[in-house]
Design a protein around this motif. Structure first.
Motif, short mmCIF file in Angstrom:
data_model
loop_
_atom_site.label_atom_id
_atom_site.label_comp_id
_atom_site.label_asym_id
_atom_site.label_seq_id
_atom_site.Cartn_x
_atom_site.Cartn_y
_atom_site.Cartn_z
N HIS A 287 24.05 45.95 12.73
CA HIS A 287 23.59 44.99 13.72
C HIS A 287 23.84 45.60 15.10
N VAL A 288 22.76 45.73 15.86
CA VAL A 288 22.85 46.30 17.20
C VAL A 288 22.83 45.14 18.19
N LYS A 289 23.95 44.92 18.85
CA LYS A 289 24.11 43.73 19.70
C LYS A 289 23.12 43.72 20.85
N LYS A 290 22.74 44.90 21.34
CA LYS A 290 21.81 45.00 22.46
C LYS A 290 21.09 46.35 22.37
N GLY A 291 19.77 46.32 22.45
CA GLY A 291 19.02 47.57 22.49
C GLY A 291 18.66 48.14 21.13
N ARG A 292 18.46 47.28 20.12
CA ARG A 292 18.13 47.77 18.79
C ARG A 292 16.89 48.66 18.79
N ASP A 293 15.83 48.23 19.46
CA ASP A 293 14.60 49.00 19.46
C ASP A 293 14.77 50.32 20.21
N GLU A 294 15.60 50.31 21.24
CA GLU A 294 15.87 51.54 21.97
C GLU A 294 16.64 52.53 21.11
N LEU A 295 17.59 52.04 20.32
CA LEU A 295 18.32 52.93 19.40
C LEU A 295 17.36 53.51 18.37
N ALA A 296 16.50 52.68 17.81
CA ALA A 296 15.55 53.17 16.81
C ALA A 296 14.65 54.25 17.41
N ALA A 297 14.21 54.04 18.65
CA ALA A 297 13.36 55.03 19.31
C ALA A 297 14.11 56.33 19.58
N CYS A 298 15.37 56.19 19.98
CA CYS A 298 16.21 57.37 20.23
C CYS A 298 16.38 58.19 18.95
N LEU A 299 16.65 57.51 17.85
CA LEU A 299 16.83 58.21 16.57
C LEU A 299 15.52 58.86 16.12
N LYS A 300 14.42 58.17 16.36
CA LYS A 300 13.12 58.72 15.97
C LYS A 300 12.83 60.02 16.70
N GLU A 301 13.19 60.07 17.98
CA GLU A 301 13.00 61.29 18.78
C GLU A 301 13.78 62.46 18.19
N LYS A 302 14.89 62.15 17.54
CA LYS A 302 15.72 63.20 16.95
C LYS A 302 15.33 63.50 15.50
N GLY A 303 14.28 62.82 15.01
CA GLY A 303 13.81 63.07 13.66
C GLY A 303 14.47 62.21 12.61
N ILE A 304 15.10 61.12 13.03
CA ILE A 304 15.79 60.23 12.09
C ILE A 304 14.99 58.95 11.93
N GLY A 305 14.55 58.67 10.72
CA GLY A 305 13.78 57.47 10.47
C GLY A 305 14.66 56.27 10.18
N THR A 306 14.25 55.12 10.65
CA THR A 306 14.96 53.86 10.39
C THR A 306 13.92 52.80 10.03
N ILE A 307 14.39 51.70 9.47
CA ILE A 307 13.51 50.57 9.13
C ILE A 307 14.21 49.28 9.57
N ILE A 308 13.42 48.29 9.94
CA ILE A 308 13.97 46.97 10.27
C ILE A 308 13.74 46.05 9.08
N HIS A 309 14.83 45.62 8.45
CA HIS A 309 14.76 44.67 7.33
C HIS A 309 15.41 43.33 7.76
N TYR A 310 14.67 42.41 8.35
CA TYR A 310 13.23 42.29 8.49
C TYR A 310 12.93 41.78 9.88
N PRO A 311 11.81 42.19 10.51
CA PRO A 311 11.58 41.85 11.91
C PRO A 311 11.13 40.42 12.17
#
Length: 366
Positions: A287-311
């Motif tokens: 659980h990301v208290k603030k900035g969940r989408d920003e963290l996901a984008a940051c990880l994606k830039e580094k080649g790390i895939g994530t999924i949101i269960h459920y948006p």
């Protein structure tokens, strides 16, 4: 480095020769529907779960909607379900004309059992206990409530293959335990597949008849049933998977152990395992208290895939607009939908990949 949220090819490669040999064995047998492989898998899965009977079906959703149908639950009836469930859970209720009644989740991402009784009405007929993310609901309390109010209990174990509550395997508490073997699951098939488990012999027989056009004997149709049969190839491949499931679960627990020990970020709450339960870690959901989408984008830039269960919580989906629910009706589920993020978790994930994910999350600067 490129790290997928779930790399199914890794698990396949661990025992590729066994899968290929089994597939060829079934293909060469000349028997592809409701044969020896299905019978053997049903017996082996029932034994693994600790249930008396298992009936193979075409999917996990079929397991759900057929369960409610055969339990006599339909139009005018209500079924209690967690407000943060995957929408297929809710569909299993509504496909029979029954109405889903939502109850908020607790800190373990599953239904808050202490809020169930407040949702019971004269129309309530059942509770759907969804064991999300490889965690377990408080089945002791749920069964106490069900017994005191004369309610049926269906367990959705699609994401919990072999984890336990108070030492007993989930799926064996209620009237029916429903399983999906979608490829991403702990014991995943190589296509769609599912099953139910139960200790009720008569109910198990009803499932066997219903799944085959309502027919126990060919061309003698007792009821209007469905075509929901686990096929021989998937059953055979699932038997191979099942033989390795304890090692798969142990590996996922080891990966989760590293995440729990080494992930440290002030804006992240790590998943919690309910006291009295264990987890098979179908997903590792932070659980990301603030900035969940920003963290996901940051990880994606580094080649790390994530999924949101459920948006999108089910009550806010377009499919269930007819229920008349609005934003704010289930604030915990809605908050979770804006916080949760599933980190990479799969069999065959290397220590180097685990370290890369951990360091990337810890280094994130909002």
């Amino acid at each position: 480095m490129n790290i997928l949220p779930n790399d199914l090819g890794r698990q396949y490669s661990l025992h590729a020769a066994e899968y290929e040999a089994k597939a060829l064995e079934v293909l060469r047998s000349g028997w592809y529907i409701l044969g020896r492989e299905v019978e053997q898998f049903e017996a082996e899965w029932a034994g693994y779960i600790g249930a008396k009977y298992c009936v193979g079906l075409a999917s996990g959703l079929d397991a759900l909607w057929i369960s409610f149908r055969l339990l006599g639950i339909g139009r005018g009836d209500e079924v209690i379900v967690c407000s943060n469930a995957y929408i297929a859970c809710v569909m299993g209720i509504s496909m029979n004309g029954a109405t889903p009644v939502f109850v908020e989740p607790d800190e373990y991402d599953n239904i808050d059992a202490e809020k169930i009784e407040a949702a019971i009405t004269p129309r309530t007929r059942a509770i759907l206990a969804v064991h999300l993310f490889g965690q377990a609901c408080d089945m002791t309390r749920i069964m106490e409530i069900a017994h005191s109010h004369g309610l049926k209990v269906v367990e959705d174990c699609a994401q919990s293959h072999g984890n336990h509550w108070q030492g007993k395997t989930v799926g064996t508490f209620g009237d029916v335990g429903c399983f999906s073997f979608y490829p991403t699951k702990g014991c995943g098939a190589f296509g769609d597949a599912g099953c139910i488990v139960t200790d009720d012999e008569a109910l198990a027989q009803k499932f066997r008849v219903f799944r085959n056009y309502g027919s126990e004997k060919r061309y003698h149709n007792q009821i209007v049933g469905a075509n929901s049969r686990l096929d021989e190839i998937q059953a055979g491949l699932l038997r191979v998977k099942l033989s390795h499931l304890p090692e798969f679960d142990a590996e996922r627990r080891a990966i989760a152990g590293r995440y729990l020990a080494e992930l440290r970020h002030p804006l992240i709450r790590l998943p919690r395992v309910r006291p009295g339960a264990d987890s098979t870690w179908h997903q590792f959901v932070i659980h990301v208290k603030k900035g969940r989408d920003e963290l996901a984008a940051c990880l994606k830039e580094k080649g790390i895939g994530t999924i949101i269960h459920y948006p999108i919580p089910p009550h806010l989906s377009e499919a269930y607009r007819y229920l008349g629910k609005k934003r704010g009706d289930y604030p915990i589920a809605e908050r979770y939908a804006g916080e949760v993020l599933s980190l990479p978790m799969y069999n065959g994930m290397t220590e180097e990949e685990q370290t890369f994910v951990i360091e990337a999350v810890n280094a994130w600067e909002p």
